[in-house]
Structures are given as C-alpha cells and as structure tokens.
Write an enzyme that holds these catalytic residues in place. Structure first.
Site, PDB file in Angstrom:
ATOM      1  N   HIS A  60       8.146  56.520   8.727  1.00  0.00           N
ATOM      2  CA  HIS A  60       7.610  57.630   7.934  1.00  0.00           C
ATOM      3  C   HIS A  60       7.521  57.208   6.474  1.00  0.00           C
ATOM      4  O   HIS A  60       8.011  56.145   6.071  1.00  0.00           O
ATOM      5  CB  HIS A  60       8.456  58.892   8.099  1.00  0.00           C
ATOM      6  CG  HIS A  60       9.867  58.789   7.609  1.00  0.00           C
ATOM      7  ND1 HIS A  60      10.799  57.923   8.157  1.00  0.00           N
ATOM      8  CD2 HIS A  60      10.534  59.451   6.615  1.00  0.00           C
ATOM      9  CE1 HIS A  60      11.960  58.071   7.544  1.00  0.00           C
ATOM     10  NE2 HIS A  60      11.824  58.982   6.598  1.00  0.00           N
ATOM     11  N   HIS A  62       8.816  58.213   3.600  1.00  0.00           N
ATOM     12  CA  HIS A  62       9.841  58.397   2.588  1.00  0.00           C
ATOM     13  C   HIS A  62      10.196  57.011   2.046  1.00  0.00           C
ATOM     14  O   HIS A  62      10.268  56.032   2.799  1.00  0.00           O
ATOM     15  CB  HIS A  62      11.078  59.093   3.163  1.00  0.00           C
ATOM     16  CG  HIS A  62      10.928  60.583   3.242  1.00  0.00           C
ATOM     17  ND1 HIS A  62      11.707  61.380   4.060  1.00  0.00           N
ATOM     18  CD2 HIS A  62      10.073  61.431   2.596  1.00  0.00           C
ATOM     19  CE1 HIS A  62      11.345  62.653   3.906  1.00  0.00           C
ATOM     20  NE2 HIS A  62      10.361  62.707   3.032  1.00  0.00           N
ATOM     21  N   ASP A  64      12.681  55.225   1.082  1.00  0.00           N
ATOM     22  CA  ASP A  64      13.733  54.329   1.561  1.00  0.00           C
ATOM     23  C   ASP A  64      13.383  53.694   2.904  1.00  0.00           C
ATOM     24  O   ASP A  64      14.180  52.934   3.454  1.00  0.00           O
ATOM     25  CB  ASP A  64      15.080  55.061   1.645  1.00  0.00           C
ATOM     26  CG  ASP A  64      15.045  56.316   2.496  1.00  0.00           C
ATOM     27  OD1 ASP A  64      13.972  56.944   2.593  1.00  0.00           O
ATOM     28  OD2 ASP A  64      16.096  56.687   3.056  1.00  0.00           O
ATOM     29  N   HIS A  65      12.166  53.978   3.400  1.00  0.00           N
ATOM     30  CA  HIS A  65      11.731  53.373   4.654  1.00  0.00           C
ATOM     31  C   HIS A  65      10.473  52.509   4.509  1.00  0.00           C
ATOM     32  O   HIS A  65      10.113  51.814   5.466  1.00  0.00           O
ATOM     33  CB  HIS A  65      11.498  54.456   5.707  1.00  0.00           C
ATOM     34  CG  HIS A  65      12.759  55.148   6.119  1.00  0.00           C
ATOM     35  ND1 HIS A  65      13.447  54.842   7.268  1.00  0.00           N
ATOM     36  CD2 HIS A  65      13.488  56.112   5.490  1.00  0.00           C
ATOM     37  CE1 HIS A  65      14.538  55.594   7.347  1.00  0.00           C
ATOM     38  NE2 HIS A  65      14.588  56.374   6.285  1.00  0.00           N
ATOM     39  N   HIS A 140      11.521  65.460  11.458  1.00  0.00           N
ATOM     40  CA  HIS A 140      12.041  65.275  10.106  1.00  0.00           C
ATOM     41  C   HIS A 140      11.232  66.153   9.152  1.00  0.00           C
ATOM     42  O   HIS A 140      10.381  66.944   9.583  1.00  0.00           O
ATOM     43  CB  HIS A 140      11.951  63.790   9.736  1.00  0.00           C
ATOM     44  CG  HIS A 140      12.703  63.417   8.498  1.00  0.00           C
ATOM     45  ND1 HIS A 140      13.954  63.922   8.192  1.00  0.00           N
ATOM     46  CD2 HIS A 140      12.387  62.577   7.470  1.00  0.00           C
ATOM     47  CE1 HIS A 140      14.358  63.409   7.047  1.00  0.00           C
ATOM     48  NE2 HIS A 140      13.426  62.602   6.584  1.00  0.00           N
ATOM     49  N   HIS A 268      21.897  54.538   8.721  1.00  0.00           N
ATOM     50  CA  HIS A 268      21.382  55.522   7.770  1.00  0.00           C
ATOM     51  C   HIS A 268      22.505  56.390   7.195  1.00  0.00           C
ATOM     52  O   HIS A 268      22.349  57.587   6.969  1.00  0.00           O
ATOM     53  CB  HIS A 268      20.302  56.405   8.407  1.00  0.00           C
ATOM     54  CG  HIS A 268      19.358  57.010   7.409  1.00  0.00           C
ATOM     55  ND1 HIS A 268      19.504  58.287   6.929  1.00  0.00           N
ATOM     56  CD2 HIS A 268      18.255  56.515   6.798  1.00  0.00           C
ATOM     57  CE1 HIS A 268      18.546  58.562   6.067  1.00  0.00           C
ATOM     58  NE2 HIS A 268      17.760  57.485   5.965  1.00  0.00           N
TER      59      HIS A 268
END
Length: 301
Positions: A60, A62, A64-65, A140, A268
């Site tokens: 996805h 976001h 941090d990914h 999410h 995570h």
C-alpha cells in the site's frame, strides 16, 4: 524458501529500526516485498544482489512501505541495469514514481513496468512455470493487499532402479517425470507410481502487512508454510489497533491458528514497547511456533 527481513518496524525509521521490507527467495526468484526507507542499505548489509530483483510487490501507499522505492529504481539506473523491472502495487504508484523521475530528468535506461492493482478480490498478479503470486485483500485505512507466494508442484522424481528393471529407454524419462504411465513392448502397462517418487511438497508463504484483524483472509492463506502478519500493538492497546486499523500480536496469532499455518512471523512493531519479546509471548498464548521478525534476519522454511 528463504525469507530475509530487511525491516520490520512501524512508522518512522530509527537507528536500529527499519520500516517494512523483505525479500523472498523461492524457486530461483528473489522477490522484494515492500520497500520502506533504507531498503537499499539493508539489501547491501544482507549481501543480496540488486540484479536478482526483477519483481517488487508493494502492499500500500503509506510511506513506511514504499518510500524506499524511488531511490532503489534510481540506483538500478546508476548501476547500469538493463533487465526489466516489474512493480506491482496500488493504483497511483506509477504516478508517484514517474513524477519523481520526470522532475529529476532521470528516466530509467531499463524497461520499467507498473502493474497497478484495484481489485478487492484475491487476484493472480504474477505466474510462471514455477511460482504463482496472488493478492490477499486486507483491511487498512487505504487500499491494501498482502501477497501469497505459492510454489507449483515440481515434476516427479525418477526411481532409477525401477526404470532400469523394465529396461525403459531414456527417451521416455521426461514423459515419466511428467506423470505418464509407460506401455512396454509386450503391451503391459507400468503405472507411473512404480517408476517415480512423489516430488517435494510445494511451499507457500503469505505476507500480510498493515491490516485490522480480518478473518476473511483465512481461506486464502489456509495451510501456508509460513505467514508474516503485522503485529503493531499488544493486546493492552487493542482499542488503538482497531482505531488505526492495525492488529495486535494476539490477533495475528488467532489468524495463524484459524488458518493452520506452519509458522507465524511477527513484525511491524510499534516502537513504544521496550522489547519485541512481549509480542512473541502474547502470540504464543494462542499459537506456536512464533518467530520474531528482526531487521537483517533470515528464515529458512
């Protein structure tokens, strides 16, 4: 099948805590799964060859990914990459990456393909003669997928002694390995099971990144050899997990138990906690074996 955890912490990078990224080595492939900041450095530390990465799967959008992806795409260019690169991720990932390339006037000198995902049903996104990769729809705050990696069943193994006893010509060996019976000159039929051994059981791995507790994924990941499931919080913050659409270690273990997986890998983690062992202890109350994801750690399955 080897999983290397490059980063497994939530939100922002810290001195000893990298955001989500991992590689899966399976049937000759080296797949990169998510690409948080610092992924390049972690790849270097793990001595993983950049040139082996041909397929990148982003869960996805976001930061941090996937904030490490623009840098990795650029580095491939600087290293003189010629092989094509395939990126699988939510709709919008192509715009995000190509905008940076455009503004920096730094287009790749290798073929770069984006496969944008929009389906909310499990969908096959990559397949060859050895491996199949499907999405795992997650729940999410934004559109998110996990990924299921499945080996295809290998050809059967020849029982050389049995084949020799029937004096079967080598030209039939591939047919036998493909599962076919053999008809002898006499007309007698030799069943394939007398001439071969079963191949190794195909392995499978499920990656479930950011998601609230979502039992609907259980049928998709049923019986996988290894499951990575996010565990941002402990049960004491279950209310916060629901609010932010994340999971607790206990919830991750519940999914693992319901899906009857071979092993659960946690990751995570929120850095609010003093020790990741707390996550393991909580998960083991529900399911075993539980493995703690750690930056730079490799697991062989």
């Amino acid at each position: 099948m080897q999983l290397t955890v490059l980063g497994c912490h939530a939100a922002t990078p810290r001195t000893l805590a990298n955001p989500t990224s991992q590689t899966l080595e399976i049937k000759g492939h080296l797949f990169l799964i998510d690409c948080g900041e610092g992924t390049q450095v972690q790849l270097r530390k793990s001595k993983l060859k950049f040139s082996r990465i041909k397929h990148i799967f982003i869960s996805h959008l976001h930061g941090d990914h996937f904030f490490g992806l623009p840098g990795l795409v650029s580095t491939f260019r600087l290293l003189g990459r010629e092989k094509e690169l395939h990126v699988y991720g939510p709709k919008g990932i192509k715009e995000a990456i190509t905008m940076l390339l455009k503004l920096g006037d730094s287009w790749t000198n290798y073929p770069l393909y984006f496969h944008e995902l929009t389906s909310k049903e499990s969908t096959v996104v990559f397949e060859d003669d050895k491996v199949k990769v499907s999405t795992i729809p997650l729940n999410h705050r934004i559109y998110t997928n996990g990924f299921l990696f499945q080996e295809k069943e290998a050809e059967r193994k020849l029982n050389i002694e049995a084949v020799a006893s029937y004096e079967i010509d080598k030209c039939y060996y591939q047919k036998i390995k493909n599962g076919k019976d053999i008809i002898l000159d006499s007309g007698a039929i030799v069943p394939n099971k007398e001439l071969t051994f079963n191949p190794p059981k195909p392995k499978s791995y499920a990656f479930c990144s950011d998601t609230v507790f979502e039992p609907s994924i259980v049928p998709i990941i049923k019986g996988v050899d290894a499951l990575y499931h996010e565990a941002t919080f402990l049960d004491s913050e279950a209310e916060l997990a629901t609010k932010t659409k994340h999971s607790t270690a206990k919830q991750a273990a519940t999914i693992a138990k319901q899906a009857n997986v071979g092993a659960l890998v946690l990751g995570h983690y929120s850095t609010r906690y003093k020790s990741t062992n707390l996550f393991k202890q909580e998960a083991e109350e529900v399911f075993t074996p539980v493995l703690l994801g750690e930056d730079g750690k490799a697991f062989d399955f």
